[in-house]
Design a protein around this motif. Structure first.
Motif, PDB file in Angstrom:
ATOM      1  N   ASP A 189      56.603 -61.121 -61.843  1.00  0.00           N
ATOM      2  CA  ASP A 189      57.257 -62.423 -61.170  1.00  0.00           C
ATOM      3  C   ASP A 189      58.272 -62.583 -62.117  1.00  0.00           C
ATOM      4  O   ASP A 189      58.434 -62.577 -63.284  1.00  0.00           O
ATOM      5  CB  ASP A 189      56.336 -63.673 -61.728  1.00  0.00           C
ATOM      6  N   HIS A 248      51.783 -57.551 -59.489  1.00  0.00           N
ATOM      7  CA  HIS A 248      53.014 -57.649 -59.120  1.00  0.00           C
ATOM      8  C   HIS A 248      53.747 -58.257 -60.465  1.00  0.00           C
ATOM      9  O   HIS A 248      53.134 -58.448 -61.292  1.00  0.00           O
ATOM     10  CB  HIS A 248      53.048 -58.789 -58.061  1.00  0.00           C
ATOM     11  N   HIS A 276      51.686 -59.734 -63.730  1.00  0.00           N
ATOM     12  CA  HIS A 276      50.646 -60.479 -63.372  1.00  0.00           C
ATOM     13  C   HIS A 276      49.442 -59.618 -62.426  1.00  0.00           C
ATOM     14  O   HIS A 276      49.920 -59.324 -61.200  1.00  0.00           O
ATOM     15  CB  HIS A 276      51.254 -61.647 -62.442  1.00  0.00           C
TER      16      HIS A 276
HETATM   17 MN    MN Z   1      52.283 -64.294 -59.905  1.00  0.00          MN
END
Ligand code: MN
Length: 158
Positions: free
Chosen positions: A17, A15, A9
């Motif tokens: 998820d 990052h 993401h």
């Molecule tokens: Mn996210």
């Protein structure tokens, strides 16, 4: 078998998820550095809001102004097996989450083998750690694996 997915993401910060299908929800943690194959790495995993199961195959763009605005790529998906035991008995995922200790066996395209997610004492953050098994390696998986398991696109191609 319950499912797991990992979204790469690119919103304000890049990052990963990490999402586990538990009941009818995807329990989710944001992992700034992404998962590792090296049991020596402890990757910070910040609990984020549950997502609906229908989000598991999502890939695309979250519009500006919306929560998580940016690009979302399906980096990995597969199934998992709950292996967390107390006194030889499997602990339910709900209870594992409540206790702050999850142990799972992943079967994905990129991630396989045992992983532990452990909540830090008196904190809300967790740590994701690869268990020391035959799938453990020093390969830098987030660097070598940059494409979607859904579309084969990189994050910038989304
Ligand atoms: Mn996210």
């Amino acid at each position: 078998m319950p499912i797991f997915v990992i979204h790469k993401h690119k919103s304000r910060n890049l990052h990963y998820d990490f999402r586990l299908g538990v009941g009818r929800k995807l329990k989710s943690w944001a992992i700034p550095k992404g998962p590792s194959l090296n049991p020596k790495d402890k990757r910070l995993a910040i609990p984020v809001e549950d997502h609906a199961m229908s989000y598991a195959n999502f890939e695309g763009i979250i519009s500006p102004g919306k929560y998580g605005a940016g690009k979302v790529m399906l980096w990995d998906k597969g199934t998992y097996k709950n292996t967390n035991k107390i006194d030889g008995k499997i602990v339910s995922m709900q209870k594992s989450i409540k206790n702050g200790k999850i142990e799972i066996l992943l079967k994905g395209h990129k991630l396989n083998g045992g992983y532990a997610l452990v909540k830090m004492q008196n904190r809300k953050e967790w740590l994701l750690v690869k268990m020391n098994d035959k799938e453990a390696s020093r390969k830098n998986i987030t660097r070598t694996e940059t494409r979607s398991v859904l579309s084969n696109k990189t994050i910038n191609q989304i």
